[in-house]
Design a protein around this motif. Structure first.
Motif, mmCIF file in Angstrom:
data_model
loop_
_atom_site.group_PDB
_atom_site.id
_atom_site.type_symbol
_atom_site.label_atom_id
_atom_site.label_comp_id
_atom_site.label_asym_id
_atom_site.label_seq_id
_atom_site.Cartn_x
_atom_site.Cartn_y
_atom_site.Cartn_z
ATOM 1 N N GLY A 207 30.080 19.902 31.852
ATOM 2 C CA GLY A 207 29.755 19.151 32.654
ATOM 3 C C GLY A 207 30.493 18.725 33.641
ATOM 4 O O GLY A 207 29.914 18.841 35.691
ATOM 5 N N LYS A 208 32.047 19.221 34.000
ATOM 6 C CA LYS A 208 32.591 19.485 35.415
ATOM 7 C C LYS A 208 32.284 20.365 35.763
ATOM 8 O O LYS A 208 31.930 20.401 37.230
ATOM 9 C CB LYS A 208 34.108 19.454 34.230
ATOM 10 N N GLN A 209 32.244 22.017 35.213
ATOM 11 C CA GLN A 209 31.621 22.875 35.897
ATOM 12 C C GLN A 209 29.923 22.579 36.828
ATOM 13 O O GLN A 209 29.677 22.333 38.124
ATOM 14 C CB GLN A 209 30.693 23.987 34.728
ATOM 15 N N GLN B 62 26.371 21.070 41.622
ATOM 16 C CA GLN B 62 25.348 20.836 41.984
ATOM 17 C C GLN B 62 25.686 19.774 43.510
ATOM 18 O O GLN B 62 25.321 19.649 44.051
ATOM 19 C CB GLN B 62 24.785 19.188 40.872
ATOM 20 N N ARG B 63 26.908 18.714 42.965
ATOM 21 C CA ARG B 63 27.733 18.749 44.710
ATOM 22 C C ARG B 63 27.596 19.912 45.739
ATOM 23 O O ARG B 63 27.417 19.125 47.076
ATOM 24 C CB ARG B 63 29.213 18.001 44.109
ATOM 25 N N LEU B 64 27.544 20.924 45.424
ATOM 26 C CA LEU B 64 28.414 21.500 47.125
ATOM 27 C C LEU B 64 26.735 22.538 46.672
ATOM 28 O O LEU B 64 26.600 22.211 48.025
ATOM 29 C CB LEU B 64 28.897 23.322 45.824
ATOM 30 N N LEU B 65 26.041 22.831 46.181
ATOM 31 C CA LEU B 65 24.724 22.915 46.843
ATOM 32 C C LEU B 65 23.920 21.239 47.148
ATOM 33 O O LEU B 65 23.632 21.669 48.420
ATOM 34 C CB LEU B 65 23.665 22.867 44.704
ATOM 35 N N ALA B 66 24.381 20.421 47.211
ATOM 36 C CA ALA B 66 23.248 19.643 47.978
ATOM 37 C C ALA B 66 24.301 19.847 49.032
ATOM 38 O O ALA B 66 23.795 18.736 50.236
ATOM 39 C CB ALA B 66 24.071 17.865 47.033
ATOM 40 N N ARG B 67 25.308 19.424 49.287
ATOM 41 C CA ARG B 67 26.450 19.582 50.924
ATOM 42 C C ARG B 67 25.720 20.545 51.749
ATOM 43 O O ARG B 67 25.516 20.226 52.590
ATOM 44 C CB ARG B 67 27.496 19.102 50.414
ATOM 45 N N GLY C 139 26.815 13.620 36.740
ATOM 46 C CA GLY C 139 28.082 13.002 36.932
ATOM 47 C C GLY C 139 29.268 12.078 37.869
ATOM 48 O O GLY C 139 28.461 10.974 39.031
ATOM 49 N N GLY C 140 30.388 11.382 38.469
ATOM 50 C CA GLY C 140 30.801 10.709 38.609
ATOM 51 C C GLY C 140 30.888 10.882 40.612
ATOM 52 O O GLY C 140 30.420 9.767 40.783
ATOM 53 N N THR D 202 23.711 12.497 45.431
ATOM 54 C CA THR D 202 22.287 12.225 45.713
ATOM 55 C C THR D 202 22.409 10.711 45.020
ATOM 56 O O THR D 202 21.311 10.135 45.355
ATOM 57 C CB THR D 202 21.464 12.743 45.249
ATOM 58 N N TYR D 203 23.162 9.899 45.138
ATOM 59 C CA TYR D 203 23.021 9.212 43.662
ATOM 60 C C TYR D 203 24.362 7.761 44.284
ATOM 61 O O TYR D 203 25.669 8.457 44.133
ATOM 62 C CB TYR D 203 22.860 9.185 42.376
ATOM 63 N N ARG D 204 25.034 6.795 44.954
ATOM 64 C CA ARG D 204 25.415 6.273 44.786
ATOM 65 C C ARG D 204 25.052 4.161 44.283
ATOM 66 O O ARG D 204 23.530 3.545 43.691
ATOM 67 C CB ARG D 204 25.839 5.502 46.194
ATOM 68 N N GLN D 205 26.747 3.840 43.077
ATOM 69 C CA GLN D 205 26.292 2.066 42.531
ATOM 70 C C GLN D 205 27.129 1.356 43.291
ATOM 71 O O GLN D 205 28.435 2.262 42.682
ATOM 72 C CB GLN D 205 25.868 2.793 41.149
#
Length: 309
Positions: free
Chosen positions: A137-139, A144-149, A30-31, A35-38
């Protein structure tokens, strides 16, 4: 990749013009993946949980030189630099894939240097795949963002300054209580599957190097892991060019429409792609890279909530 702490460095000369950002894009969830930046110049930053510990990997193509430049920080830095060629597609073998369909011929022409990644990290691929089961995908990406943070950690070296995060350890995932999963929008069926997978994470990593059919069989012995989830893991972690995502809400519709002009279901897609074995995922991915999708009609789905009322 400048900075006071240069980290570990590697310069790799691939045997083909390696489009790093294109090949690694499938690892982005997702955007808003933290864990991923470009960067605008195509430099990719990844926060990675390796067998040796957390790592920040920064990698970019230097096409004019025929090189790929990478730097890494953290206890897992040596490990990710060792895995760099495979991660960027060096172990993918597209020989024998000679599509005749005009759509695939054109997609292959436009993306002739694309190769499948092979991260060698099974749990890293499995946990997001479980979270993505049967939701939008939005959900899934929000969870996943919350899990990582909440349960991961800032990426080593300059990664932290980029707000880059490393996913949580399997041990941490196994200890997350059910109500916290609910607060992240993950229902009990998926959270239980995630916890069970976390508890056997060391054995999952031993799937790397096994025959792909055996890796598929063993993955699907895990409760909550079916055909779709296994495929999503195999083409990312193991570089399986035949891992077809049967059971996806969109993929069968898009692939059948792209190749026949008619929207079909999973059975139609499986029958249609049978002649492409062992490259069925290659077909799936080329359709995705070409942005070929059937016309959409009707209202968008209403996003459900898994929080108790």
């Amino acid at each position: 990749m400048d900075g006071a702490d240069a980290g570990l460095r590697r310069t790799w000369r691939p045997a083909w013009p390696c489009p790093v950002a294109l090949n690694l894009r499938i690892l982005k969830r997702g955007g808003g993946d933290v864990t991923y930046r470009q960067d605008p110049d195509g430099t990719v930053w990844r926060g990675i949980r390796t067998p040796a510990g957390p790592a920040t990997l920064v990698v970019r193509s230097r096409s004019g030189l025929g090189e790929v430049h990478a730097a890494a920080w953290g206890p897992g830095g040596e490990w990710v630099l060792e895995q760099l060629p495979a991660m960027c597609g060096a172990e993918d073998d597209p020989s024998g894939f000679a599509p005749q369909h005009p759509v695939l011929v054109e997609a292959q022409r436009r993306h002739e240097h694309w190769r499948l990644t092979r991260t060698g990290l099974v749990f890293e691929a499995l946990l997001p795949a479980i979270i993505e089961q049967k939701v939008t995908g939005k959900q899934a990406f929000a969870a996943q963002r919350l899990l990582a943070r909440r349960y991961g950690e800032p990426a080593p070296g300059p990664g932290a300054a980029r707000d880059l995060w490393v996913p949580p350890t399997p041990e941490v995932v196994a200890g997350i209580p059910s109500w916290e999963w609910l607060r992240m929008g993950v229902d009990p069926a998926r959270s239980k599957a995630a916890v069970r997978a976390a508890r056997v994470a060391p054995s999952l990593e031993r799937l790397v190097g096994l025959p792909l059919a055996e890796a598929d069989r063993r993955l699907r012995t895990l409760p909550g892991v079916g055909v779709w989830t296994s495929a999503e893991v195999r083409f990312r972690a193991l570089g399986d060019a035949d891992a077809l995502s049967v059971g996806d809400y969109h993929i069968a519709k898009n692939v059948t429409w792209a190749l026949t002009g008619t929207v079909g279901d999973d059975d139609d897609m499986v029958a249609l792609l049978e002649p492409y074995r062992p490259h069925r995922h290659r077909v799936q991915r080329l359709v995705e890279l070409a942005h070929l999708s059937r016309p959409r009609r009707g209202p968008r789905l209403t996003l459900p909530t898994h929080l108790p009322r």
